[in-house]
Enzyme design. Structure first.
Site, PDB file in Angstrom:
ATOM      1  N   GLU A 175       0.831  -1.202   0.000  1.00  0.00           N
ATOM      2  CA  GLU A 175       0.000   0.000   0.000  1.00  0.00           C
ATOM      3  C   GLU A 175       0.869   1.256   0.000  1.00  0.00           C
ATOM      4  OE1 GLU A 175      -3.094  -0.401   2.841  1.00  0.00           O
ATOM      5  OE2 GLU A 175      -4.231   1.287   2.058  1.00  0.00           O
ATOM      6  N   GLU A 226       2.138   1.661  -3.445  1.00  0.00           N
ATOM      7  CA  GLU A 226       1.036   2.130  -4.300  1.00  0.00           C
ATOM      8  C   GLU A 226       0.803   3.625  -4.085  1.00  0.00           C
ATOM      9  OE1 GLU A 226      -2.761   0.284  -3.511  1.00  0.00           O
ATOM     10  OE2 GLU A 226      -3.747   1.378  -5.139  1.00  0.00           O
ATOM     11  N   CYS A 262      -8.550  -2.211   3.819  1.00  0.00           N
ATOM     12  CA  CYS A 262      -8.397  -3.453   4.599  1.00  0.00           C
ATOM     13  C   CYS A 262      -9.634  -3.815   5.405  1.00  0.00           C
ATOM     14  CB  CYS A 262      -7.149  -3.406   5.473  1.00  0.00           C
ATOM     15  SG  CYS A 262      -6.919  -1.866   6.324  1.00  0.00           S
ATOM     16  N   SER A 282      -7.390   1.918  -2.357  1.00  0.00           N
ATOM     17  CA  SER A 282      -6.174   1.174  -2.662  1.00  0.00           C
ATOM     18  C   SER A 282      -6.568  -0.162  -3.273  1.00  0.00           C
ATOM     19  CB  SER A 282      -5.389   0.943  -1.367  1.00  0.00           C
ATOM     20  OG  SER A 282      -4.486  -0.132  -1.529  1.00  0.00           O
ATOM     21  N   LYS A 336     -15.425 -10.311   7.952  1.00  0.00           N
ATOM     22  CA  LYS A 336     -14.277 -11.014   7.360  1.00  0.00           C
ATOM     23  C   LYS A 336     -14.709 -12.344   6.750  1.00  0.00           C
ATOM     24  CE  LYS A 336     -10.843  -8.209   7.868  1.00  0.00           C
ATOM     25  NZ  LYS A 336      -9.982  -7.805   6.732  1.00  0.00           N
ATOM     26  N   GLU A 364     -15.788 -11.323   3.358  1.00  0.00           N
ATOM     27  CA  GLU A 364     -14.608 -10.988   2.545  1.00  0.00           C
ATOM     28  C   GLU A 364     -13.947 -12.261   2.009  1.00  0.00           C
ATOM     29  OE1 GLU A 364     -10.882  -9.647   4.486  1.00  0.00           O
ATOM     30  OE2 GLU A 364     -10.973  -7.942   3.145  1.00  0.00           O
ATOM     31  N   GLU A 385     -13.432 -13.025  -5.987  1.00  0.00           N
ATOM     32  CA  GLU A 385     -12.076 -12.661  -6.434  1.00  0.00           C
ATOM     33  C   GLU A 385     -11.007 -13.058  -5.415  1.00  0.00           C
ATOM     34  OE1 GLU A 385     -14.638 -10.738  -6.003  1.00  0.00           O
ATOM     35  OE2 GLU A 385     -14.176  -8.891  -4.946  1.00  0.00           O
ATOM     36  N   CYS A 394     -10.764  -2.184  14.612  1.00  0.00           N
ATOM     37  CA  CYS A 394     -11.065  -3.606  14.785  1.00  0.00           C
ATOM     38  C   CYS A 394     -11.147  -4.048  16.247  1.00  0.00           C
ATOM     39  CB  CYS A 394     -10.025  -4.453  14.081  1.00  0.00           C
ATOM     40  SG  CYS A 394      -9.944  -4.166  12.315  1.00  0.00           S
TER      41      CYS A 394
HETATM   42 FE1  SF4 Z   1     -13.746  -3.363   9.629  1.00  0.00          FE
HETATM   43 FE2  SF4 Z   1     -14.754  -3.616  12.061  1.00  0.00          FE
HETATM   44 FE3  SF4 Z   1     -14.098  -5.785  10.650  1.00  0.00          FE
HETATM   45 FE4  SF4 Z   1     -12.189  -4.193  11.592  1.00  0.00          FE
HETATM   46  S1  SF4 Z   1     -13.627  -5.414  12.799  1.00  0.00           S
HETATM   47  S2  SF4 Z   1     -12.289  -5.056   9.543  1.00  0.00           S
HETATM   48  S3  SF4 Z   1     -13.151  -2.177  11.440  1.00  0.00           S
HETATM   49  S4  SF4 Z   1     -15.710  -4.300  10.166  1.00  0.00           S
END
Ligand code: SF4
Length: 396
Positions: free
Chosen positions: A86, A89, A106, A126, A165, A168, A173, A310
């Site tokens: 990053e 970049e 992220c 990014s 997550k 994600e 992809e 987080c």
């Molecule tokens: Fe985003 Fe909250 Fe997950 Fe961290 S814990 S990646 S801030 S949603």
């Protein structure tokens, strides 16, 4: 796992991840690699009556070995990798009149929010994948080759403070040749449940050490777990790359603290960079409106979906009140302070990945494995989860 897409409360997803983990560690043909996100380490102890902010990294490592995983690695390590990618970049955009401000990518909640509400501004994000996904990509290529493992027989498990997550990891992809980068995502609370189900006496555990290859991390990688941490880690690296000299002070205080919007400036070789750090959807929307109407003064913006970052994620031990958040933040900065190496570009394990495999940040292979693209989701708002190792087994 068809049921996961329709489960309205997430309960099935939780049980499913625990079930899949148990199945993966019981499979003798499967090499199970775990990565643990920074925010987990200063919060999991709360599930076992330890004060918020207690660093339980060592016990966590031991607990995961007792649960049967093969290697205990670290998302802090791939956070260092993210900074290399990053940061490079960002400097590329800065020097070649690229799209600015550049915004971090992220946090999957933030990315999805941008895809749904600001599709026209996606080029500002990014192109870097998150540390979770970079870890999986490197584990199933670099590490697989090094250890002579079939990528289809590697199960990557993430322990995350975050429910999004899971989404994600399931994005189409985030897979290569039909093999997912990350197979199973356990939240902090789910891991605590697993530890209890297996009757492990957590507080009595001796401290273990992370496995080295994808486990050695700097303090810069660790502070990713708190709002401002990504920006501070980036500043530690970018400033030294631009000036060619060591920063006098490692800490970058203007981006610390739990405020929802923080601003900072840094002047390097006569050029002033304007930085912003925001957390929470409302603050993120404000920053995007500024970009939209052309009034954004910034070069680089960090965005986290959860207010505080987080450490306050949806998968963390409950309750998540301001005392817990403050103490978890303190815990992360304490880990950083205690580290011998505190800048991502000085991480010897990261240097090894570039020397032996990727060659250079933003190089061809790095682009192929560690970068991604975004999707206009202004018409769709649903995402599924798919954290099933069996998909890998079918491929193998
Ligand atoms: Fe985003 Fe909250 Fe997950 Fe961290 S814990 S990646 S801030 S949603």
């Amino acid at each position: 796992g068809q049921c996961i897409n329709v489960c309205p409360v997430g309960a099935i997803t939780e049980n499913l991840s625990i079930y899949q983990f148990t199945k993966a560690v019981a499979d003798p043909d499967m090499t199970v690699l775990v990565q643990i996100a920074p925010a987990v380490k200063v919060a999991l102890g709360e599930e076992f009556k330890l004060p918020a902010g207690t660093d339980v990294s060592g016990k966590l490592v031991t607990a995961l070995r007792l649960l049967g995983v093969d290697k205990v690695f670290n998302t802090d390590f791939s956070a260092d990798l993210t900074i290399m990618e990053e940061g490079t970049e960002f400097l590329g955009r800065l020097n070649n009149s690229g799209q600015l401000p550049m915004i971090t990518s992220c946090c999957p909640s933030w990315v999805k929010f941008a895809e749904q509400n600001y599709p026209q501004l996606l080029p500002h994000l990014s192109s870097c994948k998150s540390p979770q996904q970079m870890f999986g990509a490197i584990a199933k290529t670099f590490y697989a080759q090094k250890e002579n493992l079939n990528p289809g027989k590697i199960c990557v498990v993430s322990v995350m403070p975050c429910v999004t997550k899971k989404f994600e990891a399931s994005r189409p992809e985030m897979a290569r040749d039909g093999i997912r980068e990350v197979d199973i995502v356990l939240t902090t609370r789910e891991l605590a449940k697993l530890i209890r189900l297996n009757k492990i006496n957590f507080n009595q555990l001796a401290d273990g050490d992370f496995d080295y290859d994808l486990g050695f991390a700097t303090g810069a990688g660790t502070i990713f777990g708190v709002t401002g941490g990504v920006m501070e880690a980036a500043v530690r690296t970018i400033s030294e790359v631009i000036t060619g000299t060591q920063r006098e002070k490692i800490e970058f205080m203007p981006v610390r603290g739990l405020a929802g919007v923080k601003e900072a400036e840094i002047t390097l070789n006569g050029q002033t960079l304007r930085l912003a750090v925001v957390s929470g959807a409302r603050n993120a929307a404000r920053i995007m409106e500024q970009i939209k109407d052309g009034s954004s003064p910034y070069h680089f913006i960090e965005v986290m979906g959860c207010p505080g970052g987080c450490i306050a994620g949806g998968g963390q031990p409950l309750p998540v009140m301001s005392t817990e958040i403050q103490n978890r933040a303190r815990g992360l900065y304490a880990i950083d302070e205690g580290k011998a190496v505190r800048k991502s570009h000085e991480n010897p394990a990261i240097k090894a990945v570039y020397e032996q495999f990727l060659t250079e940040p933003n190089g061809h292979l790095a682009h192929e494995l560690l970068h991604t693209h975004y999707t206009d989701r202004s018409n769709i708002s649903k995402g599924g989860t798919n954290d099933d190792c069996s998909e890998n087994k079918r491929q193998a």
